[in-house]
Design an enzyme around this catalytic site. Sequence first.
Site, PDB file in Angstrom:
ATOM      1  N   GLY A 137      14.743  -2.847  -0.334  1.00 27.83           N
ATOM      2  CA  GLY A 137      14.850  -1.698  -1.215  1.00 27.83           C
ATOM      3  C   GLY A 137      15.693  -1.899  -2.457  1.00 27.83           C
ATOM      4  N   GLU A 138      16.194  -3.108  -2.702  1.00 26.47           N
ATOM      5  CA  GLU A 138      17.056  -3.337  -3.862  1.00 26.47           C
ATOM      6  C   GLU A 138      16.418  -4.224  -4.921  1.00 26.47           C
ATOM      7  OE1 GLU A 138      21.601  -2.924  -2.960  1.00 26.47           O
ATOM      8  OE2 GLU A 138      20.836  -4.635  -1.808  1.00 26.47           O
ATOM      9  N   GLU A 168       6.681  -3.911 -11.148  1.00 25.67           N
ATOM     10  CA  GLU A 168       8.107  -3.573 -11.032  1.00 25.67           C
ATOM     11  C   GLU A 168       8.913  -4.136 -12.198  1.00 25.67           C
ATOM     12  OE1 GLU A 168       9.849  -2.564  -6.762  1.00 25.67           O
ATOM     13  OE2 GLU A 168       9.060  -4.601  -6.870  1.00 25.67           O
ATOM     14  N   GLU A 188       0.824  -1.206   0.000  1.00 28.31           N
ATOM     15  CA  GLU A 188       0.000   0.000   0.000  1.00 28.31           C
ATOM     16  C   GLU A 188       0.860   1.260   0.000  1.00 28.31           C
ATOM     17  OE1 GLU A 188      -2.279  -3.400   1.616  1.00 28.31           O
ATOM     18  OE2 GLU A 188      -0.333  -2.536   2.086  1.00 28.31           O
ATOM     19  N   PRO A 235      13.287 -13.511  -0.864  1.00 30.93           N
ATOM     20  CA  PRO A 235      12.110 -13.853  -0.045  1.00 30.93           C
ATOM     21  C   PRO A 235      11.329 -12.598   0.351  1.00 30.93           C
ATOM     22  CG  PRO A 235      14.065 -15.013   0.720  1.00 30.93           C
ATOM     23  CD  PRO A 235      14.532 -13.996  -0.267  1.00 30.93           C
TER      24      PRO A 235
END
Length: 445
Positions: A328-329, A356, A74, A284
């Site tokens: 974040g990668e 993405e 979200e 994961p």
Amino acid sequence: MARPFLPGSPGHLLYNLALAVGLLLGAPVWIPWVLLARKRRKNLPERLGLRGFPGLPPPDGRARIWVHAVSVGETIAAEPLLRLLRERAPDALLLLSNVTITGRETAGKALAGVIDAGCYFPFDLPWLCGRFLDRIRPDVVVTVETEIWPNFLAACAARGIPSVIVNGRLSERSYRGYRRFRWFFAPVLRAFRAVAAQSREDAQRFIALGAPREVVTVAGNLKFDVRPPTEKLTGLSSLLAVEKESGVSWVVAGSTHEGEEALVVRAFLAAREKNPALKLLLAPRHPERFDVVEELLHREGVPVTRRTSLPDGARGVDAPVLLLDTMGELSGAYAEAGLAFVGGSLVQKGGHNVLEPAWHGVPTVVGPYMDNFREIANAFLSAGALLEVSGEGELSERFVRFAGDPSAFADTGLRARKLLESFRGASERNAAAVFGALERGGGAA
């Protein structure tokens, strides 16, 4: 017409009676469940209002927009809306609340400089919701997707604070659950000043549950407006890019769940027999499973390197499998992928966001369980921009075919990127719902 859900109304009294009984009878279960888990204890004081709101200034005459996004998904979806709100209302105070720790961490990284303050959302207790609202004093409360907390909504309505749902979604399963208690939720839904639904089907479900037809609009899916990071390649992205230049072809398996990693690894090993230049990046979904997945790979005899074990400036990965144990990668990893697999879809978790890899034009494979993203999945499947498999056998077949001829999958990725560009505009429509409620003010419809 259903009566609005307000403090003291029959539905409000009944809800809180049931809540009190449930908390009392369930205390032997929920108290240890909360107190014995460190990650749940971490945000407990703030959700109980025992800790202040970091960065929240005192009222200074600026409009205050409180946006609530439960967790990571979200929060990512809310990013384009928050950036647009900041652009259109540069003087407004933007507050973002989350329930999960990972959601809060994601907000801190992705929205630094966009939001003014963040907090954890309160538990749905009447006195607590009122306390939060009186301290924050928002001019509008914006809920991302579907978080219906009756006491919080009643407290907003009693204070004349308009509530809005953006990116509203009701899956068939959720709709059936709510429909059994329509007599209760119809008044609750009347507390919303606007409901900006993702699709016509979602809009019809909100109306069927009791939301006033005149406040429900179809605004599109905010996730279609999310854009990938535009920073120069650094860290992991640079490492994968260097490996690509040396002939490595990366399969990136993102947001995987328990039961999926073993299937993905077996499919990858079958493909690697055909093309030894193939490597797998395994990400994961939940950080607490990093160690578990590493142990699984060791048991299977598969060499693995953890992302956090790579030194700064590393120019290669010796093992055939790289375990992404950072946050974040993943988007940067997708940017360098030859083929992507998006998890939560081979097991019944409802799937995860395929946008993405689509940003980067990467051909993407999913399993059959995409209930949480069914609209997106169907749009991509019908355009030939997504590859769906029924289970391990078909997944292995896709991986092996990719290993033999990666170029055969390129058109799928290109179609995904073009389709994604055609869906832009949801941020504008969802922002219109927020500003409309802000201008009109008022509580329940």
